[in-house]
Design an enzyme around this catalytic site. Sequence first.
Site, short mmCIF file in Angstrom:
data_model
loop_
_atom_site.label_atom_id
_atom_site.label_comp_id
_atom_site.label_asym_id
_atom_site.label_seq_id
_atom_site.Cartn_x
_atom_site.Cartn_y
_atom_site.Cartn_z
N LYS A 6 1.02 -1.16 -0.14
CA LYS A 6 -0.02 0.09 -0.03
C LYS A 6 1.06 1.34 0.02
CE LYS A 6 0.87 1.34 4.44
NZ LYS A 6 1.53 2.37 4.93
N ASP A 139 -2.27 -1.83 9.80
CA ASP A 139 -2.35 -1.68 8.43
C ASP A 139 -2.78 -3.09 7.76
OD1 ASP A 139 -1.44 0.64 8.02
OD2 ASP A 139 0.54 0.27 8.04
O1 C5P Z 1 0.20 -1.55 14.47
P1 C5P Z 1 1.34 -1.82 13.70
O2 C5P Z 1 2.14 -3.01 14.65
O3 C5P Z 1 1.58 -1.94 12.49
O4 C5P Z 1 2.21 -0.36 14.31
C1 C5P Z 1 3.57 -0.09 14.41
C2 C5P Z 1 4.10 0.88 15.34
O5 C5P Z 1 3.61 2.05 14.79
C3 C5P Z 1 3.37 0.92 16.58
O6 C5P Z 1 3.88 0.10 17.56
C4 C5P Z 1 3.18 2.42 16.94
O7 C5P Z 1 4.50 2.90 17.53
C5 C5P Z 1 3.22 3.08 15.53
N1 C5P Z 1 1.80 3.68 15.24
C6 C5P Z 1 1.19 4.41 16.08
N2 C5P Z 1 0.10 5.00 15.66
C7 C5P Z 1 -0.65 4.34 14.52
C8 C5P Z 1 -0.08 3.24 13.81
C9 C5P Z 1 1.16 2.75 14.32
O8 C5P Z 1 1.85 5.34 16.64
N3 C5P Z 1 -1.91 4.62 14.40
#
Ligand code: C5P
Length: 308
Positions: A6, A139
């Site tokens: 994406k 995501d």
């Molecule tokens: O959800 P995911 O594991 O892909 O997110 C990775 C990191 O990105 C999270 O641990 C966080 O630090 C940051 N993040 C965030 N806010 C979001 C998505 C991701 O702070 N909406």
Amino acid sequence: MRAPAKINLELAVGRPGEDGYHPLATVFQAVSLYDEVTADDAPAGSFSVRVEGPGARRVPTGDGNLAVRAARAVAQLAEAERVDGLGVRLTVDKRIPVAGGMAGGSADAAAAIVACDALWGLQLSRSEMLEVAAGLGADVPFALLGGTAVGSGRGDRLTRALCHGSWHWVLLVAAGELSTPAVFGELDRLREGRAVMEPQLAPALMKALRSGDAAALGAALTNDLQVAAVSLRPELDLVLEQARVVGAAGVTISGSGPTVAVLGEDEEHAGELALALADAPGVARVIQVRGPVPGCRLIDQAARFETV
Ligand code: C5P
């Protein structure tokens, strides 16, 4: 299974909540660059993954692998419904850049959910799959859905966006990686002591998507994380500048970077941009793609050869 990468056409970021996550308003588009994930039978309780392709060595293969966690989450759901004896051997053919801001790990997780559902004959509903996906990462639901969509909350609450025709992008894969938490953390640091608005999408981008006007879409691309990514990796500024100089309709980093998405006016123009940027300093790989494309799908061997 084939699962798309994406890009974020717009990404507005608010102040983090108590869980550390940042509220987002974003527009995702799935593009024609895919990881392929195969699921084979394995003994009960055995969950493993083998990763092949460029960058494979940098992907964890144990329980830290998001596709393995996805398979375990699906098995847990099935076991709650008294389906026992589940196991899977996953193989990931990794083509989406690792830690590039294109949600490659999330694509693998989404593919693992659909692949395990098919392998184990579970027939989970769309909403059950989306729920498992949201539990794995912000995501992952979008990788299931694909197309063009507006994301809110952590990026996991999705609504389809109206989009006219196809858009032609050149992805500039910058050398090296950027850690997503580090980029969000840098944005918070840069914003210290300043008021931060609730994240909101500007009407211009959605209007451009409906009109099919590349110049309008290019002008509306924005990403709040870009300033933080450039702060951590100042050489990214040069990559962005080079793409502007060669006449791109628009330029933005994707997600938390470092991949840069460059918009062409049409397919031919995107091809010219790809050629012009092939040897640009700081660019490791140049990939021409189109979007939107569907979310992750089961492919048979015949379809696979057609799309190579
Ligand atoms: O959800 P995911 O594991 O892909 O997110 C990775 C990191 O990105 C999270 O641990 C966080 O630090 C940051 N993040 C965030 N806010 C979001 C998505 C991701 O702070 N909406």
